[in-house]
Write a protein that holds these residues in place. Structure first.
Motif, PDB file in Angstrom:
ATOM      1  N   LEU A 115      18.784  -5.266   0.294  1.00 53.18           N
ATOM      2  CA  LEU A 115      17.322  -4.850   0.851  1.00 53.18           C
ATOM      3  C   LEU A 115      16.445  -4.801  -0.231  1.00 53.18           C
ATOM      4  CD1 LEU A 115      15.854  -3.417   3.046  1.00 53.18           C
ATOM      5  CD2 LEU A 115      16.872  -1.467   2.373  1.00 53.18           C
ATOM      6  N   VAL A 116      15.032  -4.894  -0.192  1.00 53.33           N
ATOM      7  CA  VAL A 116      14.014  -4.733  -1.109  1.00 53.33           C
ATOM      8  C   VAL A 116      13.259  -3.629  -0.219  1.00 53.33           C
ATOM      9  CG1 VAL A 116      12.131  -5.423  -2.578  1.00 53.33           C
ATOM     10  CG2 VAL A 116      14.236  -6.745  -2.412  1.00 53.33           C
ATOM     11  N   SER A 117      13.079  -2.472  -0.508  1.00 52.49           N
ATOM     12  CA  SER A 117      12.264  -1.589   0.432  1.00 52.49           C
ATOM     13  C   SER A 117      10.995  -0.835  -0.174  1.00 52.49           C
ATOM     14  CB  SER A 117      12.979  -0.822   1.287  1.00 52.49           C
ATOM     15  OG  SER A 117      13.591   0.288   0.574  1.00 52.49           O
ATOM     16  N   ARG A 118      10.071  -0.566   0.268  1.00 52.21           N
ATOM     17  CA  ARG A 118       9.155   0.500  -0.071  1.00 52.21           C
ATOM     18  C   ARG A 118       9.258   1.366   1.092  1.00 52.21           C
ATOM     19  NH1 ARG A 118       5.375  -1.215  -4.078  1.00 52.21           N
ATOM     20  NH2 ARG A 118       5.559  -3.544  -4.373  1.00 52.21           N
ATOM     21  N   ARG A 119       9.423   2.864   0.681  1.00 49.75           N
ATOM     22  CA  ARG A 119       9.726   3.627   1.691  1.00 49.75           C
ATOM     23  C   ARG A 119       8.341   4.681   1.597  1.00 49.75           C
ATOM     24  NH1 ARG A 119      14.380   6.273   0.578  1.00 49.75           N
ATOM     25  NH2 ARG A 119      14.060   5.025  -1.715  1.00 49.75           N
ATOM     26  N   GLY A 120       8.310   5.558   2.287  1.00 52.03           N
ATOM     27  CA  GLY A 120       7.301   6.823   1.970  1.00 52.03           C
ATOM     28  C   GLY A 120       6.106   6.002   2.160  1.00 52.03           C
ATOM     29  N   ASP A 121       4.883   6.675   1.869  1.00 52.80           N
ATOM     30  CA  ASP A 121       3.544   5.884   1.829  1.00 52.80           C
ATOM     31  C   ASP A 121       3.261   5.727   0.242  1.00 52.80           C
ATOM     32  OD1 ASP A 121       2.317   7.398   4.564  1.00 52.80           O
ATOM     33  OD2 ASP A 121       2.474   5.453   4.359  1.00 52.80           O
TER      34      ASP A 121
ATOM     35  N   GLN B 118       4.227   8.572  -2.298  1.00 52.09           N
ATOM     36  CA  GLN B 118       5.040   9.742  -2.155  1.00 52.09           C
ATOM     37  C   GLN B 118       6.558   9.795  -2.271  1.00 52.09           C
ATOM     38  OE1 GLN B 118       3.656  11.262   1.868  1.00 52.09           O
ATOM     39  NE2 GLN B 118       1.900  10.429   1.568  1.00 52.09           N
ATOM     40  N   ALA B 119       7.419   9.939  -1.106  1.00 52.39           N
ATOM     41  CA  ALA B 119       8.772  10.231  -1.344  1.00 52.39           C
ATOM     42  C   ALA B 119       9.592   9.305  -2.385  1.00 52.39           C
ATOM     43  CB  ALA B 119       9.672   9.975  -0.090  1.00 52.39           C
ATOM     44  N   ASN B 120       8.979   8.250  -2.731  1.00 49.96           N
ATOM     45  CA  ASN B 120       9.816   7.477  -3.851  1.00 49.96           C
ATOM     46  C   ASN B 120       9.021   6.881  -4.997  1.00 49.96           C
ATOM     47  OD1 ASN B 120      12.164   7.255  -1.984  1.00 49.96           O
ATOM     48  ND2 ASN B 120      10.442   6.384  -0.667  1.00 49.96           N
TER      49      ASN B 120
ATOM     50  N   TRP C 153      12.491  -0.018  -4.136  1.00 56.48           N
ATOM     51  CA  TRP C 153      13.900   0.008  -4.330  1.00 56.48           C
ATOM     52  C   TRP C 153      14.413  -1.084  -3.982  1.00 56.48           C
ATOM     53  CZ3 TRP C 153      17.172   4.713  -5.022  1.00 56.48           C
ATOM     54  CH2 TRP C 153      16.415   5.814  -5.689  1.00 56.48           C
TER      55      TRP C 153
ATOM     56  N   GLU D  24      17.110   4.434 -12.184  1.00 55.14           N
ATOM     57  CA  GLU D  24      15.929   5.045 -11.494  1.00 55.14           C
ATOM     58  C   GLU D  24      14.975   5.488 -12.714  1.00 55.14           C
ATOM     59  OE1 GLU D  24      16.744   8.412  -8.882  1.00 55.14           O
ATOM     60  OE2 GLU D  24      14.910   8.530  -8.030  1.00 55.14           O
TER      61      GLU D  24
ATOM     62  N   GLU E 278      11.261  -3.166   5.905  1.00 53.96           N
ATOM     63  CA  GLU E 278      12.151  -4.298   5.755  1.00 53.96           C
ATOM     64  C   GLU E 278      13.552  -4.258   6.571  1.00 53.96           C
ATOM     65  OE1 GLU E 278      10.668  -2.443   3.634  1.00 53.96           O
ATOM     66  OE2 GLU E 278       9.414  -3.404   2.169  1.00 53.96           O
TER      67      GLU E 278
ATOM     68  N   LYS F 167      15.093  -6.823   9.658  1.00 50.15           N
ATOM     69  CA  LYS F 167      16.097  -7.371   9.759  1.00 50.15           C
ATOM     70  C   LYS F 167      17.076  -7.167  11.042  1.00 50.15           C
ATOM     71  CE  LYS F 167      18.731  -6.714   5.853  1.00 50.15           C
ATOM     72  NZ  LYS F 167      18.956  -5.815   4.582  1.00 50.15           N
TER      73      LYS F 167
ATOM     74  N   LEU G   8      13.615  11.731   4.929  1.00 51.28           N
ATOM     75  CA  LEU G   8      13.961  12.606   3.600  1.00 51.28           C
ATOM     76  C   LEU G   8      13.709  13.752   3.726  1.00 51.28           C
ATOM     77  CD1 LEU G   8      14.716  11.744   0.778  1.00 51.28           C
ATOM     78  CD2 LEU G   8      12.362  11.703   0.266  1.00 51.28           C
TER      79      LEU G   8
ATOM     80  N   THR H 260      12.805   8.533   4.572  1.00 49.08           N
ATOM     81  CA  THR H 260      11.449   8.442   4.311  1.00 49.08           C
ATOM     82  C   THR H 260      10.563   9.487   4.595  1.00 49.08           C
ATOM     83  OG1 THR H 260       9.551   6.388   4.203  1.00 49.08           O
ATOM     84  CG2 THR H 260      10.699   7.158   6.250  1.00 49.08           C
ATOM     85  N   THR H 261       9.296   9.350   4.538  1.00 51.28           N
ATOM     86  CA  THR H 261       8.482  10.575   4.745  1.00 51.28           C
ATOM     87  C   THR H 261       8.109  10.491   6.153  1.00 51.28           C
ATOM     88  OG1 THR H 261       6.430   9.137   4.453  1.00 51.28           O
ATOM     89  CG2 THR H 261       7.260  10.372   2.634  1.00 51.28           C
TER      90      THR H 261
ATOM     91  N   HIS I 235       5.439   7.975   7.390  1.00 45.82           N
ATOM     92  CA  HIS I 235       5.881   6.571   7.299  1.00 45.82           C
ATOM     93  C   HIS I 235       7.058   6.494   8.417  1.00 45.82           C
ATOM     94  CE1 HIS I 235       8.244   3.224   5.166  1.00 45.82           C
ATOM     95  NE2 HIS I 235       7.192   2.846   5.625  1.00 45.82           N
TER      96      HIS I 235
END
Lengths: 380, 380
Positions: free
Chosen positions: A270-276, A279-281, A286, A336, B115, B119, B134, B150-151, B154
């Motif tokens: 998985l390739v993800s962008r979470r939060g906005d 924010q969270a990440n 990731w 990280e 993402e 899937k 989160l 996640t937030t 989101h």
């Protein structure tokens, strides 16, 4: 990555995650080390990678072996090694393991305490023993803590005691820490051990050996000194400490011999962008691989060992990433904080290769954490 | 330690290191949790201990299962669980695993990114999906980091997107961290999730479920709140957030169910005082067991989980100790800074029992690090 591994991955496309080791490269590294330090007998640290093709190749080259357990001694014997070429290098040994090793003909045992010396005197009488000294590990990326080794003063007393107990007080050892990136650590340690050695000779002890340990680095993400630089520094320090009357010398390389002979091939899950984003990440992408800290990459703990990675999009635009394993464990994060960047085009289902992963990967792997099978291994 | 385990150890004296699990105690803990939180459906977190006797007993009690991988789903099916009672709770799933789970009839999948949602829409069309939020992990002794979740903002967008993609936007989940020792964390998380849930209902979404995650603690060395206290706090928070219109509720306990049903029996390999007491090793005795961080006790990383120990000399005089595993790895230290004390009479060859080790031990165990075989397991 050696051309043989590159071709194997391209042609065979083995299921991921897997470790591919080029055994010819293992041989090359053995020969390089032997050429750099011709006076030192090489005891390969089996724990770095105990696969039979590695042990067999090294046996055929005349290597000796440093074993951490009775089980590793058995593997060496299976690979054709002679018991006389094996050192039981763990300072923490079960009595049953000492008994078995002694009966099999293993001649040499490590210790760093009076209690272990007593066990050896009782269960491996007359054996060669060597005392491990605690030395500085500064400069090591996988340091060895206070778990092993004792002070010079205590070692002095223990070596005399070994003789009293009917053991052969053969020598001294130290370990500067694994993935040691500076030559200074060896020089300082040799200086300390040299003085103790001389003191013990003057005390009438028939001490004959210095075990320089291992720790020689593999190139991961950052450059490390060449083996010749280590050899030069070690030789200079030995000459300063011993003049022409050099003792028998041992080295115990593990990572140096097998590290860059191996490549882990993994799949992006998985390739993800979470939060906005911000924010969270922290706005980072990731990237989750199908191998993580519990699938063999245990040395990424604390982001200590930083592997180099290859992707199908190398050369394209990159962005910052955090990289993690596939399990539900929050601790299963590889990197990280270490400023990794991976191509922006990287997508799930694609392969990522982790370079120089021949050492300390296959054996750290968990039996089945989160249900995942142990790492597959291919020796070519 | 349950009387059944005590008797088994006394009579059978199984070879060390080994894990002994009292499956009746697993059942008791399941029943206790069910009694405390009768409105929540229990999805046992298989990763905590996937042994067949545990899964079979829980299946017979009507438990559902939270699986981290396709391989764990297969184990549940083998144990007799229905696919409809399994949740694929990992937010990081290979496409091949999604395809297999969907084909097998697993109805419910976790996600926390666009993402992963894509899937799922492609490979498990129409499935129930739930989004992981989160939340704060303060109070957890094995926190979950920023790897998952996640937030709220989101998640709101993702849940609407799930509907657009033809999935069933079933619910929301959170996880307060494993071995969570405060009830506040649940209350705060339920408050956040409750507001988002209400917003999504107002946006016209047919959302019906809240997954409270796991994290309920096992008593190790220190006391932890009783499950009734957690249940009380959770119920109060749910009532505040939802009034009488409670959603379907899920919990995912792992450690709580199996933790205190297990005991690791180990052997003391060495007790040593090195250096000249006050020097290299701070005057401490070092006790080396035949199990360490790479033999299953991975959660002692950073001395996070502090197990209670039993020895043959309990009640006698004690002194401070550092406790380490049997490998040549300097990182294989269980406790050096956590003020452990063990009896002064403890000697090598004696047994030490580590209590409440039924969870997260058997599977973390390495395949053969330093040559040591994986932990033996006995389910009684």
């Amino acid at each position: 990555m050696t051309p043989k591994i590159a071709q194997y991955l391209a042609v065979q496309a083995p299921a991921t995650p897997c470790l591919v080791v080029d055994v010819d490269r293992v041989e090359e590294r053995y020969r390089e080390l032997h050429a750099a330090l011709p006076l030192a007998r090489i005891y390969y640290a089996v724990k770095a990678n105990p696969a039979m093709p590695v042990l067999e190749r090294l046996t055929s080259l005349g290597s000796s072996f440093d074993a951490a357990s009775w089980e590793e001694i058995e593997l060496c014997l299976q690979a054709g090694a002679r018991a006389s070429d094996i050192s039981f290098g763990n300072t923490i040994k079960k009595v049953s393991s000492i008994v078995r090793a002694h009966a099999a003909g293993v001649p040499m045992f490590a210790f760093d305490s009076a209690e272990e010396l007593d066990k050896l005197a009782r269960h491996a009488p007359g054996s060669r023993v060597y005392c491990r000294i605690l030395v500085e590990n500064a400069g090591a990326e996988w340091p060895l803590s206070r778990k092993f080794g004792t002070t010079v003063e205590h070692a002095h007393a223990l070596m005399l005691q070994a003789r009293e107990l009917g053991l052969d007080p053969f020598g001294l050892s130290f370990h500067v820490g694994s993935q040691q990136t500076t030559t200074d650590a060896y020089e300082a340690a040799i200086g300390r051990v040299g003085m103790l050695f001389t003191d013990l000779v003057q005390a009438g002890l028939d001490i004959r050996m210095v075990n320089l340990g291992g720790g020689f680095p593999t190139r991961y993400r950052e450059d490390v000194p060449e083996i010749d630089e280590f050899a030069f520094a070690i030789t200079r320090a030995l000459t300063a400490a011993f003049g022409n009357a050099l003792p028998e010398l041992l080295v115990e390389p593990g990572r140096y011999i097998v590290g860059d002979a191996g490549v882990v091939s993994s799949e992006v899950v998985l390739v993800s962008r979470r939060g906005d984003s911000s924010q969270a990440n922290g706005g980072k992408r990731w990237v989750y691989l199908d191998i993580g800290r519990f699938g063999g990459l245990a040395e990424t703990e604390g982001e200590s060992i930083r592997y180099q990675m290859r992707t199908p999009h190398d050369g394209g635009r990159t962005g910052p990433v955090a990289i993690a394993g596939p399990t539900c464990d929050g601790a299963d994060i590889l990197y990280e904080r270490s400023d990794y960047r991976l191509p922006l085009d990287l997508a799930s289902g694609e392969r990522v290769e982790l370079l120089s992963t021949g050492a300390y990967v296959s054996t750290y792997c968990s039996t089945r954490f989160n249900g995942f099978a142990p790492l597959a291994e291919h020796y070519i």
